[in-house]
Write a protein that holds these residues in place. Structure first.
Motif, mmCIF file in Angstrom:
data_model
loop_
_atom_site.group_PDB
_atom_site.id
_atom_site.type_symbol
_atom_site.label_atom_id
_atom_site.label_comp_id
_atom_site.label_asym_id
_atom_site.label_seq_id
_atom_site.Cartn_x
_atom_site.Cartn_y
_atom_site.Cartn_z
ATOM 1 N N UNK A 114 -13.872 -2.824 7.481
ATOM 2 C CA UNK A 114 -14.594 -1.598 8.043
ATOM 3 C C UNK A 114 -13.722 -0.092 7.659
ATOM 4 N N UNK A 115 -12.510 -0.295 8.256
ATOM 5 C CA UNK A 115 -11.583 0.786 8.180
ATOM 6 C C UNK A 115 -11.362 1.105 6.798
ATOM 7 N N UNK A 130 -14.563 2.699 5.122
ATOM 8 C CA UNK A 130 -14.749 3.996 5.672
ATOM 9 C C UNK A 130 -14.078 5.132 5.091
ATOM 10 N N UNK A 166 -15.225 8.216 2.513
ATOM 11 C CA UNK A 166 -14.818 9.740 2.779
ATOM 12 C C UNK A 166 -14.446 10.044 1.492
ATOM 13 N N UNK A 206 -21.332 7.918 -1.203
ATOM 14 C CA UNK A 206 -20.854 7.739 0.199
ATOM 15 C C UNK A 206 -21.668 7.065 1.159
ATOM 16 N N UNK A 229 -20.170 -0.423 7.824
ATOM 17 C CA UNK A 229 -20.968 -0.406 9.015
ATOM 18 C C UNK A 229 -21.169 -1.747 9.273
ATOM 19 N N UNK A 277 -18.351 -4.033 10.236
ATOM 20 C CA UNK A 277 -17.971 -4.168 11.647
ATOM 21 C C UNK A 277 -19.248 -4.874 12.441
ATOM 22 N N UNK A 306 -17.816 -7.812 17.392
ATOM 23 C CA UNK A 306 -17.872 -8.074 18.707
ATOM 24 C C UNK A 306 -18.457 -9.561 19.194
ATOM 25 N N UNK A 327 -6.910 -10.083 21.481
ATOM 26 C CA UNK A 327 -5.927 -9.459 21.227
ATOM 27 C C UNK A 327 -4.616 -10.288 20.690
ATOM 28 N N UNK A 360 -2.687 -9.956 11.638
ATOM 29 C CA UNK A 360 -2.695 -8.446 11.337
ATOM 30 C C UNK A 360 -1.729 -8.215 10.002
ATOM 31 N N UNK A 374 -22.790 11.824 9.513
ATOM 32 C CA UNK A 374 -21.971 11.109 8.375
ATOM 33 C C UNK A 374 -20.686 11.488 8.517
ATOM 34 N N UNK A 403 -19.114 9.991 11.518
ATOM 35 C CA UNK A 403 -18.683 8.573 11.277
ATOM 36 C C UNK A 403 -17.362 8.534 10.398
ATOM 37 N N UNK A 404 -17.027 9.339 9.593
ATOM 38 C CA UNK A 404 -15.755 9.255 8.714
ATOM 39 C C UNK A 404 -14.646 9.478 9.697
ATOM 40 N N UNK A 412 -14.040 6.683 12.255
ATOM 41 C CA UNK A 412 -13.298 5.763 11.474
ATOM 42 C C UNK A 412 -11.951 5.700 11.380
ATOM 43 N N UNK A 413 -11.588 7.038 10.771
ATOM 44 C CA UNK A 413 -10.215 7.222 10.637
ATOM 45 C C UNK A 413 -9.523 7.297 11.611
ATOM 46 N N UNK A 472 -9.996 5.561 14.282
ATOM 47 C CA UNK A 472 -10.029 4.171 14.651
ATOM 48 C C UNK A 472 -8.910 3.350 14.011
ATOM 49 N N UNK A 473 -8.691 3.875 12.830
ATOM 50 C CA UNK A 473 -7.627 3.363 11.975
ATOM 51 C C UNK A 473 -6.222 3.588 12.601
ATOM 52 N N UNK A 483 -6.049 -2.626 20.181
ATOM 53 C CA UNK A 483 -7.305 -3.339 19.625
ATOM 54 C C UNK A 483 -8.310 -2.815 20.366
ATOM 55 N N UNK A 487 -9.135 0.575 19.070
ATOM 56 C CA UNK A 487 -9.833 0.571 17.822
ATOM 57 C C UNK A 487 -11.073 0.086 17.864
ATOM 58 N N UNK A 488 -11.643 -0.800 18.520
ATOM 59 C CA UNK A 488 -12.932 -1.334 18.522
ATOM 60 C C UNK A 488 -13.892 -0.288 19.212
ATOM 61 N N UNK A 528 -14.272 2.341 16.352
ATOM 62 C CA UNK A 528 -14.880 2.176 15.495
ATOM 63 C C UNK A 528 -16.532 1.878 15.988
ATOM 64 N N UNK A 529 -16.577 1.367 17.103
ATOM 65 C CA UNK A 529 -17.933 1.346 17.724
ATOM 66 C C UNK A 529 -18.654 2.613 17.742
ATOM 67 N N UNK A 546 -18.006 5.193 15.914
ATOM 68 C CA UNK A 546 -18.262 5.642 14.414
ATOM 69 C C UNK A 546 -19.523 4.815 13.974
ATOM 70 N N UNK A 547 -19.567 3.415 14.124
ATOM 71 C CA UNK A 547 -20.758 2.852 13.532
ATOM 72 C C UNK A 547 -22.122 3.498 14.037
ATOM 73 N N UNK A 578 -23.381 6.291 12.651
ATOM 74 C CA UNK A 578 -24.035 6.240 11.420
ATOM 75 C C UNK A 578 -25.504 5.583 11.244
#
Lengths: 226, 226
Positions: free
Chosen positions: A31-32, A35, A39, A47, A55, A58, A62, A76, A83, B28, B31-32, B35-36, B38-39, B44, B47-48, B51-52, B54-55, B58
């Motif tokens: 996902x990361x 995304x 960009x 895009x 998306x 991801x 869950x 975790x 990782x 859009x 989202x970008x 997501x960035x 989230x990275x 964790x 991050x989730x 990312x959620x 971000x999704x 979108x």
């Protein structure tokens, strides 16, 4: 009814948690990266296609984490051992341009899906159903194939570079998979646990041969020498 | 039945396309950025959550683009005039750390949602329904509020910096919104077209006052001086 399934066995359960965790971290990580590639896309259509793939990656994370918890794992803790290998895979295969991104999205995603689908066949029905659900085709492959084929037609000399890139992706994936397998006995144990299926280390070797063959088919679909 | 609605009017339709396009490009872009962020998340769980978000941003983009096409617009052409302002907003508000990311995700997303919801009230029912659907709360706000409040409790001195950050986000959003409004007469025209609603430029000023008030409420919810 966990009691009536192989999931009652603690070692088996630990192995299943490992597979679900590897898949979950793989999807978060994909996902990361997707995304990030979105960009940098050269056009809005590109895009949207890549963001859509991100998306889709991801969308099942869950469910995987919830199942890990249900099986007695902590998400975790469960994800942590994977990782390094998955991050290293991405660090060693950072796309240099847009077409490398596309090939990686297509080839990498399909390779991971093939691997987890093969693994799922050796596991209990509940786990298999969850993994199959996570691997539902997102329908973006056609877009990538078309874009890469068009690019090669327009500029044939990129085919050589992208073919090398595909081989590097496969090589790096195998190298990280072997590293994980060497560190996590649970993953091999769970695959060979089901005696009815007759899965053993010889079968594992055949599995990797099948993965390589399917990778070659995909490379040819892209118009690239495998 | 486009004929029986304000959408039959070409100027009105052009204004609606502009709003849908601005919303689509905003999503859009959000989202970008999310997501960035989230990275770079420190854990964790963080991050989730990001990312959620971000999704969720979108998830309605394709519906907006389909509607633009249905109204006779071309999505790429329609989105282009908003790229610069929205990209500039993000370039001028690049978070310096994780908490700035969180505050921006919460405050920025809610501000945009408030704005588009207000606008939607002035538009035809079909457009309003689509915009409302796109703004459905993604339920991630609670996570952000809790994380920011915890951080301030743990390290009170960051509250001053984050309060300034919130003001900067609001200022930059207003400045880019004014720039877009000055360049796109269609946006003002469509808002003031519906005489029944009595919406005029004085109403527009009140709208911005309401946006500012709601922004202040959110800042206080985060534990920050507005």
């Amino acid at each position: 009814m966990v009691e009536s399934t192989p999931l009652a066995d603690q070692d088996y359960r630990a192995g299943v948690i490992d597979f679900l965790a590897a898949l979950a971290y793989g999807e978060i990580s994909a996902f990361e990266r997707l995304a990030e590639d979105a960009r940098k896309a050269p056009s809005l259509a590109d895009k949207l296609a890549l963001a859509g793939m991100a998306v889709a990656e991801f969308s099942h994370v869950n469910a995987l984490l919830a199942r890990i918890t249900e099986l007695g794992g902590d998400p975790v803790t469960a994800l942590t051992p994977f990782e390094q290998a998955i991050d290293d895979f991405h660090a060693h295969t950072a796309p240099a341009d847009w077409f490398e991104s596309l090939v990686k999205a297509y080839v990498g995603d399909a390779l991971a899906a093939d691997f987890f689908r093969e693994v799922a066949h050796q596991l209990d029905p509940e786990t298999r159903a969850l993994i199959d659900l996570c691997l539902t085709d997102t329908g973006h492959a056609d877009f990538v194939v078309q874009r890469v084929r068009d690019a090669i037609e327009h500029e044939p000399r990129i085919a050589g570079r992208l073919a090398l890139w595909g081989r590097r992706l496969m090589g790096e994936a195998l190298s990280q998979a072997q590293r994980v397998a060497a560190e996590r006995d649970s993953l091999i144990a769970v695959l060979t646990a089901n005696r009815e299926s007759g899965f053993d280390l010889a079968e594992l070797a055949k599995l990797f041969t099948r993965l390589t063959e399917r990778h070659s088919v995909r490379m040819r679909t892209l118009g690239l020498d495998p």
